[in-house]
Design a protein around this motif. Structure first.
Motif, PDB file in Angstrom:
ATOM      1  N   UNK A 520       0.838  -1.190   0.000  1.00  0.00           N
ATOM      2  CA  UNK A 520       0.000   0.000   0.000  1.00  0.00           C
ATOM      3  C   UNK A 520       0.884   1.255   0.000  1.00  0.00           C
ATOM      4  N   UNK A 521       0.673   2.118  -0.981  1.00  0.00           N
ATOM      5  CA  UNK A 521       1.486   3.324  -1.109  1.00  0.00           C
ATOM      6  C   UNK A 521       0.813   4.482  -0.380  1.00  0.00           C
ATOM      7  N   UNK A 522       1.577   5.116   0.487  1.00  0.00           N
ATOM      8  CA  UNK A 522       1.066   6.250   1.255  1.00  0.00           C
ATOM      9  C   UNK A 522       2.087   7.379   1.214  1.00  0.00           C
ATOM     10  N   UNK A 523       1.637   8.610   1.146  1.00  0.00           N
ATOM     11  CA  UNK A 523       2.600   9.711   1.212  1.00  0.00           C
ATOM     12  C   UNK A 523       3.337   9.697   2.548  1.00  0.00           C
ATOM     13  N   UNK A 524       4.632   9.969   2.511  1.00  0.00           N
ATOM     14  CA  UNK A 524       5.343  10.216   3.765  1.00  0.00           C
ATOM     15  C   UNK A 524       4.870  11.557   4.297  1.00  0.00           C
ATOM     16  N   UNK A 525       4.675  11.641   5.587  1.00  0.00           N
ATOM     17  CA  UNK A 525       4.168  12.874   6.186  1.00  0.00           C
ATOM     18  C   UNK A 525       5.032  13.276   7.368  1.00  0.00           C
ATOM     19  N   UNK A 526       5.094  14.575   7.574  1.00  0.00           N
ATOM     20  CA  UNK A 526       5.774  15.095   8.765  1.00  0.00           C
ATOM     21  C   UNK A 526       4.886  16.140   9.418  1.00  0.00           C
ATOM     22  N   UNK A 527       4.945  16.186  10.730  1.00  0.00           N
ATOM     23  CA  UNK A 527       4.139  17.127  11.516  1.00  0.00           C
ATOM     24  C   UNK A 527       5.033  17.727  12.591  1.00  0.00           C
ATOM     25  N   UNK A 528       4.918  19.035  12.767  1.00  0.00           N
ATOM     26  CA  UNK A 528       5.744  19.705  13.778  1.00  0.00           C
ATOM     27  C   UNK A 528       4.909  20.650  14.636  1.00  0.00           C
ATOM     28  N   UNK A 529       5.230  20.631  15.935  1.00  0.00           N
ATOM     29  CA  UNK A 529       4.726  21.613  16.891  1.00  0.00           C
ATOM     30  C   UNK A 529       5.942  22.335  17.459  1.00  0.00           C
ATOM     31  N   UNK A 553       8.017  12.191  11.582  1.00  0.00           N
ATOM     32  CA  UNK A 553       7.940  11.771  10.183  1.00  0.00           C
ATOM     33  C   UNK A 553       7.407  10.346  10.140  1.00  0.00           C
ATOM     34  N   UNK A 554       6.351  10.132   9.352  1.00  0.00           N
ATOM     35  CA  UNK A 554       5.688   8.835   9.278  1.00  0.00           C
ATOM     36  C   UNK A 554       5.783   8.260   7.868  1.00  0.00           C
ATOM     37  N   UNK A 555       5.597   6.936   7.788  1.00  0.00           N
ATOM     38  CA  UNK A 555       5.586   6.195   6.516  1.00  0.00           C
ATOM     39  C   UNK A 555       6.939   6.259   5.808  1.00  0.00           C
ATOM     40  N   UNK A 556       8.020   6.166   6.573  1.00  0.00           N
ATOM     41  CA  UNK A 556       9.359   6.175   5.987  1.00  0.00           C
ATOM     42  C   UNK A 556       9.588   4.877   5.223  1.00  0.00           C
ATOM     43  N   UNK A 557      10.122   5.000   4.012  1.00  0.00           N
ATOM     44  CA  UNK A 557      10.406   3.821   3.200  1.00  0.00           C
ATOM     45  C   UNK A 557      11.706   3.168   3.666  1.00  0.00           C
ATOM     46  N   UNK A 558      11.660   1.876   3.951  1.00  0.00           N
ATOM     47  CA  UNK A 558      12.826   1.136   4.445  1.00  0.00           C
ATOM     48  C   UNK A 558      13.146   0.015   3.461  1.00  0.00           C
ATOM     49  N   UNK A 559      14.292   0.067   2.772  1.00  0.00           N
ATOM     50  CA  UNK A 559      14.656  -1.018   1.848  1.00  0.00           C
ATOM     51  C   UNK A 559      15.180  -2.231   2.612  1.00  0.00           C
ATOM     52  N   UNK A 560      14.930  -3.404   2.060  1.00  0.00           N
ATOM     53  CA  UNK A 560      15.470  -4.616   2.668  1.00  0.00           C
ATOM     54  C   UNK A 560      16.507  -5.249   1.737  1.00  0.00           C
ATOM     55  N   UNK A 567       6.967   0.905   3.380  1.00  0.00           N
ATOM     56  CA  UNK A 567       6.772   2.140   4.148  1.00  0.00           C
ATOM     57  C   UNK A 567       6.325   1.788   5.562  1.00  0.00           C
ATOM     58  N   UNK A 568       7.280   1.425   6.390  1.00  0.00           N
ATOM     59  CA  UNK A 568       6.947   0.916   7.727  1.00  0.00           C
ATOM     60  C   UNK A 568       7.737   1.647   8.812  1.00  0.00           C
ATOM     61  N   UNK A 569       8.292   2.814   8.515  1.00  0.00           N
ATOM     62  CA  UNK A 569       9.127   3.493   9.493  1.00  0.00           C
ATOM     63  C   UNK A 569       8.538   4.804   9.975  1.00  0.00           C
ATOM     64  N   UNK A 570       8.757   5.087  11.262  1.00  0.00           N
ATOM     65  CA  UNK A 570       8.383   6.377  11.854  1.00  0.00           C
ATOM     66  C   UNK A 570       9.551   6.878  12.703  1.00  0.00           C
ATOM     67  N   UNK A 571       9.737   8.191  12.717  1.00  0.00           N
ATOM     68  CA  UNK A 571      10.806   8.795  13.509  1.00  0.00           C
ATOM     69  C   UNK A 571      10.281  10.059  14.174  1.00  0.00           C
ATOM     70  N   UNK A 572      10.739  10.314  15.392  1.00  0.00           N
ATOM     71  CA  UNK A 572      10.312  11.496  16.132  1.00  0.00           C
ATOM     72  C   UNK A 572      11.524  12.187  16.742  1.00  0.00           C
ATOM     73  N   UNK A 573      11.560  13.499  16.610  1.00  0.00           N
ATOM     74  CA  UNK A 573      12.600  14.315  17.248  1.00  0.00           C
ATOM     75  C   UNK A 573      11.948  15.306  18.195  1.00  0.00           C
TER      76      UNK A 573
END
Length: 726
Positions: A520-529, A553-560, A567-573
């Motif tokens: 399933x293809x989803x746009x990568x998204x980022x949200x900031x406060x 940042x959500x839906x990060x593409x991770x190659x195997x 697209x199974x990666x999420x990261x938070x700073x």
């Protein structure tokens, strides 16, 4: 360097009811705003508001022909205004974001040659390298290639090159999602280079620099104008031969930038810019990482094929038009074209084969041609509605991007990681089926709007959004997609005192999914406060900012290992930043920044192929690990002082805490503190300058390629230059 194919064709699906509703809202906002202000257009011929781009009053500036498109004359060390957050001049003290700005006086004082070197002066930016062939850095823990956007004079750049500073007057950095003005891909930030423009004067500046390891550079800046100043021409040029402390890592850069400006009446101007940049470099794959240590070899050692090379040709063409129709209405248009022709051959490391103890090497051959054509049509309105004061920008951008590339993969002979002499010159052996190609085309149509609202003298609101409609086609794979995505931004600011501001903002951006993603293809998204406090100190000409933020940042593409990307990666700073800049007395400057950043992989799993027949995948969960190259602490300071009319000195330091080189957190680069210094002497119309870097000759490492290598950072280096002004 090798991710060129993943960003330039990242266009996906997901057209939904929400996007259609947002489009209606956006269109209605533009129409209503125009209708509301029409009665005011002919009635606002009263005394215009302050329109100085460096204005720090609370007034929303009215448009003038010079302030939006052209930055004229010398800029101060400590800037007080920006344009990147709203495309209009806005005082930093009234901007509800922590904006980073580096002006030419500072980056020339430090002898910064490319944009990444200047960004050490911006808090929470981690400067790294991309195999020594283009700029690469991290903003708030997210890398510039997959999460950032480079702009030149407000127009997007294709990836990726060294962005030279020979013709740049200031660098502006917007931290956080920037899609509300600049469309897809700026998930974590945007960097805008504001180039020197023709001015109504006659003059010539030129200089030469000589440095350690056979570094040579020459630059010139010539400006000529008609007697009435209506027509001006400016020509900037650069030539650089770049040696290296590393074996066989030479480079050469040449660039020319002619620009013409015509002010055809008191309220209108056209500016034409053309730039050519040629860059030839030898890529640097670095030194392999063996377990939890770097290979114990001389730091000049090369493991690369003699066939390694990188050749880039970059063309930039741009026409800016601006016309002030009334004190309340300005129209402007920006047509731009960007071309990148990149042929690159490079050696990569694939780890050590435990069976034989040899370093496995592959050879990548990239032939990439990118062409980006775009047009931005904008209208700016200044008007009042009741007690509200508006500066409203509405725009429509159309871009067409083509990306034709081939990427071939070959196998090189494995070498001894502790003595890479035997087999180093082996001929690459092509690997059938390992390479791939692309013939991608994307068409983007995007309306956008941003409004600066002022409530009296205390309250400011910045609200905007952009709707990107993307049609994508890859003729090589047969894939076609259509995508729409809305990117909003809202900023609030209160100023209880003329020198004190309290602000908060929310923003969201997207990037279309990678063309190599499966499932399933989803746009990568980022949200900031983000929230913060800004304080001015007029008695010492100082500005200070404290900001806290959360960026996800959500839906990060991770190659195997088998080449598929999911697209199974999420990261938070999360973290905070402190910035301080001052000119306390004439001829003295002080800059300080500190950032604490906690960057975590909140959902991240990697798959490894452990058997081929039948295929068996081993999944490793990296959730909870620190993100790669996201140090928790970055501190930077710089002090300079004019000792007399002829002499001046300066110096500073930079601390970067330890940082992992990959998501597995298996190996970390140690923390490092480095120091730099400068001195100059003026005589007549000339300046002699000396710049010293890494004064203590500290040995440390920079980013290599993934988890397999690191690149030794430059040791102590010295640069001696002379500049002339006629």
């Amino acid at each position: 360097m090798w991710r060129v194919w993943t960003e330039t064709q990242r266009h996906g699906d997901s057209v939904g009811i929400e996007q259609r509703s947002l489009f209606k809202f956006l269109a209605a906002w533009i129409v209503v705003s125009f209708v509301v202000q029409v009665p005011f257009l002919g009635a606002q011929d009263e005394e215009p508001r302050q329109d100085d781009p460096e204005n720090v009053s609370g007034s929303v500036p009215r448009p003038t022909v010079t302030e939006y498109v052209f930055v004229e004359g010398s800029l101060p060390y400590v800037p007080t205004a920006n344009t990147i957050v709203s495309k209009l001049p806005l005082a930093l003290r009234w901007t509800p974001n922590n904006i980073g700005i580096v002006t030419a006086p500072l980056f020339r004082e430090q002898y910064d040659r490319v944009v990444s070197e200047s960004l050490v002066n911006v808090s929470n930016v981690n400067i790294q390298t991309q195999n020594g062939v283009h700029d690469f850095f991290y903003i708030r823990g997210f890398d510039s290639l997959s999460s950032g956007l480079m702009l030149t004079d407000g127009a997007a750049e294709p990836e990726a090159t060294f962005y030279q500073l020979y013709n740049v007057e200031r660098v502006e950095v917007l931290k956080g999602p920037a899609g509300f003005l600049y469309g897809s891909n700026p998930l974590a930030g945007a960097v805008n280079l504001v180039r020197k423009q023709p001015t109504p004067i006659n003059g010539l500046d030129f200089g030469a620099t000589f440095g350690s390891y056979d570094n040579y550079e020459g630059t010139f800046d010539w400006n000529v104008s008609t007697a009435d100043g209506s027509k001006s021409f400016r020509l900037n040029g650069l030539f650089r031969d770049q040696g290296s402390y590393r074996d066989g890592k030479q480079g050469r850069t040449k660039a020319i930038n002619p620009a013409f400006s015509w002010q055809f009446d008191e309220t209108g101007r056209v500016n034409v810019n053309f730039e050519y940049l040629g860059a030839d470099f030898t890529p640097d794959s670095g030194i392999p990482v063996l377990g939890d240590n770097v290979a114990s070899v001389d730091r000049q050692t090369s493991y690369q094929s003699p066939l390694d090379s990188s050749e880039q040709d970059v063309l930039r063409f741009q026409v800016d038009f601006e016309k002030v129709l009334s004190p309340s209405v300005t129209i402007r248009n920006k047509f731009y074209r960007r071309d990148l022709d990149w042929v690159s051959n490079g050696t990569l490391f694939n780890g050590v084969d435990p069976r034989v103890g040899l370093l496995v090497r592959t050879f990548l051959e990239l032939d990439d041609r990118q062409a980006l054509t775009g047009n931005q049509l904008e209208a700016i309105f200044s008007f009042d509605t009741g007690g509200l004061r508006h500066s409203l920008l509405t725009g429509f951008e159309v871009t067409h991007l083509t990306d034709l590339f081939t990427l071939d993969v070959s196998l090189l002979a494995s070498v001894n990681p502790l003595d890479p002499t035997e087999g180093i010159d082996s001929t690459p052996f092509p690997l059938p089926g390992a390479g791939f190609a692309g013939d991608a085309r994307s068409l983007v149509a995007a309306p956008y709007v941003i409004d600066q609202l002022q409530f009296g003298e205390m309250f400011h609101v910045l609200i905007g959004g952009r709707l990107d409609n993307i049609d994508f086609e890859d003729q090589a794979s047969g894939r076609e997609t259509n995508d729409s995505e809305f990117s909003p931004m809202v900023g609030l600011l209160a100023s209880p005192h003329p020198e004190l501001s309290i602000y908060a903002n929310y923003s969201r951006s997207f990037a279309p999914p990678s063309a190599r993603a499966v499932g399933e293809l989803m746009p990568e998204r980022s949200t900031q406060y983000e929230a913060g406090v800004k304080k001015g100190f007029s008695s010492i000409s100082a500005e200070a900012t404290f900001a806290v933020y959360q960026l996800e940042r959500d839906n990060i593409a991770i190659p195997d290992d088998n080449g598929f990307t999911q697209q199974i990666g999420n990261q938070r700073s999360r973290g905070f930043e402190v910035d301080f800049a001052a000119e306390p007395v004439r001829g003295a400057r002080a800059f300080f920044s500190y950032a604490f950043n906690d960057s975590e992989l909140t959902n991240f799993a990697e798959s490894f192929l452990v058997a081929v027949n039948p295929p068996i995948l081993f999944v490793v969960d990296r959730t909870g690990n620190r993100a790669a190259f996201a140090p928790k602490h970055i501190l930077n300071f710089w002090l300079s002082k004019d000792l007399s009319e002829n002499w001046g000195i300066g110096g500073g330091g930079r601390f970067v805490s330890d940082q992992f080189i990959a998501e597995d957190n298996a190996f970390a680069i140690d923390a490092v503190m480095t120091f730099d210094a400068m001195a100059y002497y003026d005589f007549g119309t000339a300046r002699l300058r000396l710049n010293l870097r890494n004064l203590t000759n500290r040995e440390y490492f920079l980013r290599g390629f993934g988890a397999t290598s690191v690149i030794p950072a430059p040791p102590f280096t010295a640069y001696l230059g002379v500049d002339f002004r006629l």
